[in-house]
Design an enzyme around this catalytic site. Structure first.
Site, PDB file in Angstrom:
ATOM      1  N   CYS A 167       5.481  -2.408  -7.579  1.00 35.49           N
ATOM      2  CA  CYS A 167       4.091  -2.828  -7.731  1.00 35.49           C
ATOM      3  C   CYS A 167       3.772  -3.433  -9.098  1.00 35.49           C
ATOM      4  O   CYS A 167       2.638  -3.826  -9.350  1.00 35.49           O
ATOM      5  CB  CYS A 167       3.168  -1.652  -7.438  1.00 35.49           C
ATOM      6  SG  CYS A 167       3.417  -0.975  -5.782  1.00 35.49           S
ATOM      7  N   HIS A 298      -4.423  -1.198 -13.203  1.00 39.57           N
ATOM      8  CA  HIS A 298      -3.664  -1.030 -11.962  1.00 39.57           C
ATOM      9  C   HIS A 298      -4.591  -0.413 -10.917  1.00 39.57           C
ATOM     10  O   HIS A 298      -4.618  -0.848  -9.784  1.00 39.57           O
ATOM     11  CB  HIS A 298      -2.436  -0.158 -12.216  1.00 39.57           C
ATOM     12  CG  HIS A 298      -1.468  -0.134 -11.087  1.00 39.57           C
ATOM     13  ND1 HIS A 298      -0.829  -1.269 -10.631  1.00 39.57           N
ATOM     14  CD2 HIS A 298      -1.038   0.891 -10.307  1.00 39.57           C
ATOM     15  CE1 HIS A 298      -0.032  -0.945  -9.621  1.00 39.57           C
ATOM     16  NE2 HIS A 298      -0.145   0.353  -9.402  1.00 39.57           N
ATOM     17  N   HIS A 334      -4.267  -2.886  -2.219  1.00 42.38           N
ATOM     18  CA  HIS A 334      -3.047  -2.911  -3.023  1.00 42.38           C
ATOM     19  C   HIS A 334      -2.041  -3.827  -2.338  1.00 42.38           C
ATOM     20  O   HIS A 334      -1.438  -3.462  -1.330  1.00 42.38           O
ATOM     21  CB  HIS A 334      -2.480  -1.496  -3.164  1.00 42.38           C
ATOM     22  CG  HIS A 334      -1.430  -1.374  -4.225  1.00 42.38           C
ATOM     23  ND1 HIS A 334      -0.689  -2.448  -4.666  1.00 42.38           N
ATOM     24  CD2 HIS A 334      -0.992  -0.293  -4.940  1.00 42.38           C
ATOM     25  CE1 HIS A 334       0.164  -2.036  -5.594  1.00 42.38           C
ATOM     26  NE2 HIS A 334      -0.021  -0.738  -5.785  1.00 42.38           N
TER      27      HIS A 334
END
Length: 418
Positions: A167, A298, A334
């Site tokens: 990620c 994030h 996400h």
């Protein structure tokens, strides 16, 4: 090094104009998942891209020969080239780099292969399944995410890499491009990330208990987890001299970045490691904490990530001195390896357009986070330096620093990059 072109495929807008509008409006990309059968899951919302027509952007190869993530990356790359005011001939005439980050590669196709093997019975998994669905089998290698761009743009003097640092991969890919440009190895870099929604990733996060039932609420005291998304973000980068020579519009300067791989835990973030990565990024970019106007976090919306990340930011910036800290995952979910690349595009647009995107779905900030997350509505702001955080499993952390280019106001760019 500067960003002169952007290509984005997201659940709140495809292309720069639509994506910018989505960010300003605080648009939500949440909807029930349709990419795979969700029977048996108590909840299955996500942030899918539902209005993507690959044939509009992919014209020099058959879109069906590419997996969905590769379609996203190839389309976003073409958008970035056009947005930069370059022709394909311009790009082909220069030494170039294609660097794409990903978490899942073409796991959506792997899902289909596994399903075919289950339906085919014992012994059917590998050669038998591959023979029955050869088109899917050809699309599976993750390297197609970058190779698809090369084929679509018909590049020749090019390096193509796919970076699988989960990620944080989008920021890693941008950093790779920054280094290649700064060293003079290439003249143009097309860098970012891409991923497509797949059963494997959704199920993995679901079994970890981190999928939110309805929406993602980063930094909210009632947050319940992530929503998986998909898409791509590709940044076209070149030297400042190159951009000025051709009169290009400059979205932002890439001032520097920091990387870390602490490998302390398979999934849990580590506050000290995140703080070290932020400090490294600041040092490499030639900026100090007080110069950072906002942080694109994030911000996954899980209990552990948000508290740990906010704590790391506080550790660097100091209590009472934290910049506004937002999460666009509240809007687009996400998108795994694409997440930080799309967020980098959002940061560049925020600098150019003069606003800070909101963190939507917000009701009450968790005191343990204690950040100003710009709840629910964008705010107008003149921005000079923006920080983009990306945190990944295994402690793969990457922090990117972007700055405004204001040639009329200063003789040297902010930070150390020129």
């Amino acid at each position: 090094m500067v960003i002169t072109g952007l290509g984005v495929v997201t659940s709140i807008g495809i292309g720069v104009e639509a994506f910018t509008a989505g960010l300003r409006e605080g648009r939500s990309g949440v909807k029930p998942i349709t990419a795979f059968d969700t029977t048996g899951f108590a909840h299955a919302n996500g942030c899918e891209v539902t209005d993507f027509a690959p044939e509009r952007w992919i014209t020099r190869q058959d879109p069906e020969e590419l997996g969905r993530a590769s379609q996203f990356s190839a389309a976003a790359a073409r958008m970035a080239v056009e947005d930069a005011g370059l022709t394909l001939a311009d790009v082909r005439s220069r030494r170039s780099l294609v660097s794409v980050g990903t978490t899942d590669g073409e796991s959506r196709d792997l899902d289909q292969l596994v399903a075919a093997s289950v339906d085919g019975g014992p012994g059917a998994y590998d050669p038998a399944v591959a023979r029955r669905v050869p088109a899917v089998a050809r699309r599976v290698p993750a390297g197609r995410l970058s190779a698809g761009i090369v084929r679509e743009l018909e590049l020749e003097d090019v390096e193509a890499v796919t970076i699988p640092t989960a990620c944080a991969a989008g920021n890693y890919a941008v950093g790779y491009g920054y280094d290649a440009l700064r060293s003079g190895d290439v003249d143009i870099a097309l860098c970012g990330g891409a991923d497509a929604a797949c059963r494997k990733t959704f199920t993995g996060f679901y079994r970890l208990g981190t999928i939110a039932p309805e929406v993602c609420r980063p930094f909210d005291k009632d947050r319940e987890g992530i929503l998986t998304g998909e898409g791509a973000g590709i940044l076209l980068m070149e030297s400042l001299d190159s951009a000025l020579a051709r009169g290009a519009r400059i979205y932002a300067e890439v001032l520097g970045y920091g990387l870390a791989c602490d490998a302390l835990h398979p999934v849990a973030p580590d506050r000290d490691s995140i703080a070290r990565t932020i400090r490294l990024a600041h040092r490499n970019a030639g900026v100090t904490p007080d110069q950072v106007d906002f942080v694109s976090a994030h911000g996954t919306g899980t209990e552990a990530n948000d508290i740990t990340e906010a704590g790391a930011i506080r550790q660097v910036f100091g209590e009472g001195s934290m910049p506004r800290t937002v999460s666009i995952k509240s809007m687009i979910g996400h998108s795994m390896g694409a997440a930080s690349a799309v967020a980098a595009a959002a940061c560049a647009l925020a600098i150019t357009e003069g606003f800070i995107p909101p963190t939507i779905n917000h009701r009450e900030t968790d005191p343990e986070c204690g950040v100003d997350c710009v709840p629910n509505r964008a705010v107008e702001a003149e921005l000079n330096v923006v920080q983009n955080n990306a945190l990944a499993f295994g402690g793969n952390n990457a922090v990117l620093i972007l700055g405004a280019y204001r040639d009329a106001e200063r003789t040297e760019p902010v930070g150390s990059a020129a």
